[in-house]
Write a protein that holds these residues in place. Structure first.
Motif, short mmCIF file in Angstrom:
data_model
loop_
_atom_site.label_atom_id
_atom_site.label_comp_id
_atom_site.label_asym_id
_atom_site.label_seq_id
_atom_site.Cartn_x
_atom_site.Cartn_y
_atom_site.Cartn_z
N MET A 51 0.82 -1.21 0.00
CA MET A 51 0.00 0.00 0.00
C MET A 51 0.86 1.26 0.00
O MET A 51 0.41 2.31 -0.46
N ASP A 52 2.10 1.17 0.47
CA ASP A 52 3.01 2.31 0.39
C ASP A 52 3.25 2.69 -1.06
O ASP A 52 3.27 3.87 -1.42
N ARG A 53 3.45 1.67 -1.89
CA ARG A 53 3.68 1.93 -3.32
C ARG A 53 2.41 2.44 -4.00
O ARG A 53 2.47 3.34 -4.84
N LEU A 60 2.00 10.63 -6.94
CA LEU A 60 2.61 11.04 -8.21
C LEU A 60 1.55 11.55 -9.18
O LEU A 60 1.77 12.55 -9.87
N ALA A 61 0.40 10.89 -9.24
CA ALA A 61 -0.67 11.33 -10.14
C ALA A 61 -1.19 12.71 -9.74
O ALA A 61 -1.39 13.58 -10.61
N PHE A 62 -1.38 12.94 -8.45
CA PHE A 62 -1.85 14.26 -8.00
C PHE A 62 -0.78 15.33 -8.22
O PHE A 62 -1.10 16.47 -8.57
N LEU A 63 0.48 14.97 -8.03
CA LEU A 63 1.57 15.90 -8.29
C LEU A 63 1.58 16.31 -9.75
O LEU A 63 1.73 17.49 -10.08
N PHE A 64 1.41 15.33 -10.64
CA PHE A 64 1.38 15.64 -12.07
C PHE A 64 0.20 16.55 -12.41
O PHE A 64 0.36 17.52 -13.16
N LEU A 65 -0.98 16.27 -11.84
CA LEU A 65 -2.13 17.12 -12.11
C LEU A 65 -1.89 18.55 -11.62
O LEU A 65 -2.24 19.52 -12.31
N LYS A 66 -1.29 18.69 -10.44
CA LYS A 66 -0.99 20.02 -9.90
C LYS A 66 -0.01 20.75 -10.81
O LYS A 66 -0.24 21.91 -11.18
N GLU A 67 1.07 20.09 -11.21
CA GLU A 67 2.07 20.71 -12.09
C GLU A 67 1.48 21.02 -13.46
O GLU A 67 1.83 22.04 -14.07
N LEU A 68 0.60 20.17 -13.94
CA LEU A 68 -0.05 20.40 -15.23
C LEU A 68 -0.90 21.67 -15.19
O LEU A 68 -0.82 22.51 -16.09
N ILE A 69 -1.67 21.84 -14.14
CA ILE A 69 -2.52 23.01 -14.01
C ILE A 69 -1.68 24.28 -13.85
O ILE A 69 -1.93 25.30 -14.51
N LEU A 70 -0.68 24.23 -12.98
CA LEU A 70 0.17 25.41 -12.76
C LEU A 70 0.92 25.80 -14.03
O LEU A 70 1.03 26.99 -14.36
N VAL A 142 16.20 22.75 -12.95
CA VAL A 142 16.64 21.38 -12.63
C VAL A 142 16.15 20.97 -11.24
O VAL A 142 15.65 19.86 -11.04
N ASN A 143 16.31 21.87 -10.26
CA ASN A 143 15.86 21.54 -8.90
C ASN A 143 14.36 21.37 -8.82
O ASN A 143 13.87 20.55 -8.05
N SER A 144 13.62 22.12 -9.61
CA SER A 144 12.17 21.97 -9.64
C SER A 144 11.77 20.59 -10.13
O SER A 144 10.89 19.93 -9.55
N ILE A 145 12.42 20.12 -11.19
CA ILE A 145 12.11 18.79 -11.72
C ILE A 145 12.57 17.71 -10.74
O ILE A 145 11.85 16.73 -10.49
N GLU A 150 11.12 13.66 -10.20
CA GLU A 150 12.14 12.64 -9.96
C GLU A 150 12.01 12.05 -8.55
O GLU A 150 12.11 10.84 -8.36
N LYS A 151 11.76 12.89 -7.58
CA LYS A 151 11.59 12.42 -6.20
C LYS A 151 10.37 11.51 -6.07
O LYS A 151 10.42 10.47 -5.42
N ALA A 152 9.27 11.88 -6.73
CA ALA A 152 8.05 11.06 -6.67
C ALA A 152 8.24 9.72 -7.38
O ALA A 152 7.75 8.68 -6.91
#
Length: 159
Positions: A51-53, A60-70, A142-145, A150-152
């Motif tokens: 369940m951790d994975r 990761l999916a929510f992070l992508f949606l947030k970055e996509l909108i921003l 680079v740090n933003s990515i 990369e971290k997610a």
């Protein structure tokens, strides 16, 4: 991970047979009980609790949606201005990801985010060449990515 999922389903099916009720709600209750049991026994498994994975993939999916909108709003602000003060640039980013699917996922997430495109990946799969439509600082980009995608991806793939 697959063993834990199968074990959880087996516990849920056993719960259904012991309850003598073959309704979906009984299966769900058995699955949740199995989830609690597996969580309590998580130290006895060689791999991490599955369940951790699952939670890392959802994150990761929510992070992508947030970055996509921003990034959509950021690109929209650049396009709407009449003078178009863009500073396009190509920069290289070293990555710590080693698996092909991790690098492909990172490249896809960067490319799907408006304003950036992965142009090429080095032969040794350690460097991504990225085009940005409005570039200010290489270290910031680079740090933003690294701090987001990369971290997610590392949270999802590493145990």
């Amino acid at each position: 991970m697959a063993f834990q999922i199968l074990l959880n389903v087996f516990i849920a099916l056993t719960w259904m047979f012991l309850s003598i009720s073959f309704k979906p709600t009984t299966f769900i209750v058995g699955y949740l009980l199995g989830l609690v049991m597996l969580f309590m026994l998580r130290k006895s498994f060689k791999s991490r609790f599955y369940m951790d994975r699952v939670l890392a993939v959802i994150k990761l999916a929510f992070l992508f949606l947030k970055e996509l909108i921003l990034s959509n709003f950021s690109v929209l602000k650049v396009i709407v201005k009449p003078e178009m003060p863009i500073r396009p640039a190509i920069f290289a980013m070293e990555t710590v990801l080693t698996e092909d699917w991790e690098i492909t996922l990172l490249s896809s997430l960067i490319t799907l985010t408006p304003g950036t495109v992965v142009i090429d990946v080095s032969d040794d799969n350690k460097t991504l060449y990225i085009h940005s439509i409005d570039f200010t600082d290489i270290d910031e980009a680079v740090n933003s990515i690294r701090d987001t995608f990369e971290k997610a991806i590392l949270e999802v793939s590493r145990s």
